[in-house]
Design a protein around this motif. Structure first.
Motif: not given
Length: 794
Positions: A487-492, A639-646, A665-670
């Motif tokens: 969850v947290a990883k996919s959100l970021l 599983r680690g599904d970024i699209d599912f979390i979004q 992926h692989g970019i962290v933005t804030t």
């Protein structure tokens, strides 16, 4: 005067960012002090920190040397003054416990020899496996008070309010850590008597014995019976929080009585391990009452992650978020042990860190509001032999042999290792922007990650109790790991910007906290379940990952939240052979079938199934409405599904406001912002390859729609709508390294960067850029990579 207000460290009313490095004066020849201090300052630091080891300064009871009478390197005042002569703040760490690989964690041998009643007794009367002590043992406190009297006689006249450079004082170090890692809850006779008194303060303690019986029969606590072991697990945790708070309060009283006032008192929080942060919140749980019970305390993390990678980057984000969530209003966060160097701690050519490690971690910490970072260890040194012989193998002051800190950026011999240049460049950049960064807060989307301190109150668990171990193991399985790594990883990675909310101790509502991500176990306190249901009924949105609660924290049946979701528990399947398969339903129908090892299965009285077991009718993904609210619960190891979390969080009402168009992926933005609405965009590239992309915010292009190139394992702090000296920067795709009235120095990571400014000054021409004008703005099109100066004429 030094104040902690609005999540800032303010010195004489100005927000300050403190970039500090740890140098152990007692491990260096006195003639080497200045060399190490100069190298620290050249790296960009504006402060020096050091432990002040009781074991070195008072190895024999009553024989205190803080002036260098017995060893020149023990002249504490001279070292602090030398730091001051180089215009550096000093962060003092006098213990009593300091750890730092010292023998007895920095406590003199005579304390253990003369105060044996302070040595803990563990479960079933076992001896402790770590050299801790009963913090509140009267004779230990008396000895600690005498130590503070001596050490603070040197420190107090040198504090900032007294015209000196000492800007913070740490009270002890990693309190409770030794007891936690050894599962030895300091059950001395003194602790048992104090615990009995604490129980007497409760309206009804609920045990099958009287508190007076504990003194007669210590086994009631040291070897608890099964029928109350789960309750004892909870009560002992609450008691220890209160005990640690009283210990910290006692040390603070000593410090203030001996003249240390007007500077923050630091409480150091422990917990990382194995390159991950899963256990760090145990330290928060143990100590949050210690640093939140009154003003003037400054909490600091220990960050020991090694490299900053796809595996662990979100751990650091969550640690910072959880610390902020549990702080008092206005209380900033810090990192007082910020791992740096090459990682070769075993001196065996292992653990070689990438040069990006300290850089990227510092950038994220600063973006999330860390106001002090102490690089540990900045400079190595030597462990001298003690005068009084101890048959411990080498008679030295520490357990690491002769050389200490051989992995530090500055070796014991004063040589710079390969990590120093990148770390120095990072510190210099952060300090150059420090007046802005020190007063900025991270911006957040409509999303908070829930934190429950009691989920990390697992440091003391009676090993022979089936009930206590079942609760502990289930909570450990669900409080982190999947909820963090999925969850947290996919959100970021989806460019979400989020903080945290302590849903156990703080108020939360649908208006201020529209969407909450909740890591959940099958055990959850009744009052938290009730508050979550109220939150949903009044319009809140909840994303649950892990399990739905079936019990309260002591194992009594409690399904308030589960029943509100319309779910009826069927069974839990755990198959480590991975024969359990999960398929999608409804909006998840197109998701591929996955195999998993765990699923908590339900039938539904209302709502919609979104995940279910393939061979059976059990549902492990639920979407439902509760009153005005909306909930999604995932009760399987997905599983680690970024699209599912979004998609899930967008359905709950929290789409990401930031986005980039990089296809992988692989970019962290804030982003961060101050009261003047000046902003920084913080970018981190987790991978060893260069990436080019464009950024949007709420679908509008940022940086004039210009592309940004982010180098391999690199970071950028890019300004938006910011006044830097006489120049107003509308945006820049190059990082500002420093600025003054005559020039702006940039770090350019891409072949074509753009900086858009407003200025009345004349810009000197250069072959490195071309200049165009547009609607009152000046745009510089930079054509070369590397470090670049833009110079101005008045």
């Amino acid at each position: 005067m030094i104040e902690l207000v609005e999540r800032q460290i303010r010195i004489d009313g100005k927000a300050v960012l403190v970039m500090c490095g740890e140098i152990h004066y007692f491990r260096l020849a006195r003639e080497d002090w200045e060399d190490r201090i100069v190298k620290l300052k050249e790296a960009g630091c504006n402060a020096v920190a050091s432990y002040i080891p009781w074991i070195c300064h008072e190895p024999v009871r009553g024989q205190v040397d803080l002036t260098g009478a017995t060893r020149a390197e023990l002249d504490l005042g001279a070292f602090i003054d030398l730091c001051a002569s180089h215009a550096l703040y000093f962060f003092a760490r006098p213990g009593p416990f300091i750890m730092a690989e010292m023998k007895n964690e920095g406590i003199p041998y005579w304390v253990y020899d003369e105060i044996p009643e302070a040595i803990p007794v563990g479960w079933d009367g076992a001896e402790p496996t770590t050299p801790t002590l009963d913090y509140l043992a009267p004779r230990f406190l008396s000895a600690a008070e005498n130590w503070y009297r001596e050490a603070l006689a040197v420190i107090a006249p040198r504090t900032y309010p007294n015209g000196g450079n000492v800007m913070a004082l740490q009270l002890d170090n990693e309190i409770g850590m030794l007891s936690w890692v050894s599962n030895t809850p300091d059950l001395t006779d003194n602790v048992l008597a104090d615990f009995a008194s604490w129980l007497d303060g409760k309206t009804e303690h609920g045990y099958p014995f009287e508190t007076a019986d504990i003194a007669k029969n210590p086994a009631l606590i040291r070897s608890p019976k099964e029928d109350y072991s789960a309750k004892l697990h909870q009560d002992l945790g609450y008691y220890m929080r209160d005990r640690f708070r009283r210990y910290v309060e006692t040390l603070r009283n000593y410090a203030e009585n001996f003249g240390v006032t007007g500077i923050p008192f630091v409480v150091n929080i422990h917990g990382t391990g194995g390159g991950r942060g899963y256990t760090f919140p145990i330290g928060i749980s143990q100590l949050y009452e210690s640093y939140t019970h009154e003003a003037g305390y400054l909490p600091g993390s220990d960050i020991y992650f090694g490299d900053f990678t796809m595996e662990n980057f979100h751990d650091l984000h969550l640690i910072n978020a959880f610390m902020t969530a549990t702080n008092r209003d206005g209380q900033p966060i810090t990192s007082v042990e910020f791992n740096c160097g090459d990682g070769n701690f075993g001196d065996n050519l292992g653990g070689r860190y990438d040069v990006s490690a300290a850089d990227l971690k510092a950038r994220l910490c600063v973006a999330q509001g860390n106001r002090l970072i102490n690089y540990y260890l900045m400079a190595g040194g030597y462990n001298y032999e003690m005068a009084e012989n101890r048959p411990d193998g080498n008679n030295r002051i520490a357990i690491t042999g002769e050389r200490h800190g051989f992995a530090a950026p500055i070796s014991p011999e004063g040589e710079l290792n390969y990590t120093y240049p990148r770390m120095a460049e990072s510190i210099q950049t952060i300090i150059a922007l420090g007046d802005k960064l020190a007063a900025m807060d991270e911006e957040h989307d409509a999303l908070h990650f829930a934190f429950i301190p009691d989920y990390y109150m697992t440091e003391y668990s009676y090993p022979s109790s089936t009930a206590a171990q079942a609760i502990k193991q289930n909570i450990e399985a669900n409080r982190a790991s999947g909820s963090w790594d999925i969850v947290a990883k996919s959100l970021l990675l989806n460019s979400y910007r989020f903080g945290s909310i302590d849903i156990q101790n703080r108020e939360f509502d649908a208006q201020q906290h529209p969407v909450i991500a909740l890591p959940c176990a099958r055990y959850l306190a009744r009052d938290i379940q009730e508050r979550l249901v109220t939150y949903l009924e009044t319009g809140g949105a909840l994303f649950i990952y892990g399990e739905l609660p079936l019990y309260d924290m002591e194992g009594a049946p409690c399904k308030i939240l589960t029943e509100a979701l319309g779910a009826t528990y069927q069974e839990t399947k755990n198959d480590h052979g991975y024969s359990l398969s999960i398929t999608g339903e409804n909006w998840c129908r197109e998701k591929p079938e996955i195999r998993t090892h765990h699923a908590q299965l339900f039938s539904l009285e209302k709502g919609t199934a979104i995940l279910k077991e393939k061979q059976g009718d059990g549902i492990c993904g639920i979407e439902t409405k509760v009153g005005k609210g909306h909930a999604i619960a995932i009760t399987t190891a997905y599983r680690g599904d970024i699209d599912f979390i979004q998609t899930a969080f967008t359905r709950l009402g929290a789409p990401p406001m930031l986005a980039h168009d990089y296809p992988h992926h692989g970019i962290v933005t804030t982003t961060t912002k101050n009261a003047q609405n000046e902003r920084f965009v913080h970018l981190l590239n987790l991978d060893g390859m260069e990436k080019q992309f464009r950024l949007t915010e709420q679908d509008a292009p940022l940086f004039g729609g210009n592309p940004i190139t982010l180098g391999a394992k690199s970071g950028l702090i890019l300004p938006l709508q910011m006044q830097l000296g006489p120049t107003f920067i509308e945006y820049s795709t190059a990082e500002v390294m420093s600025y003054n009235e005559q020039e702006i120095r940039l770090r350019v990571l891409q072949p074509e960067a753009t900086i858009c400014i407003q200025t009345t000054q004349h810009i000197r021409e250069s072959r490195n850029y071309t200049i165009t004008k547009k609607l009152g703005s000046t745009i510089l099109h930079i054509k070369t990579r590397g470090k670049l100066k833009i110079q101005f004429d008045k």
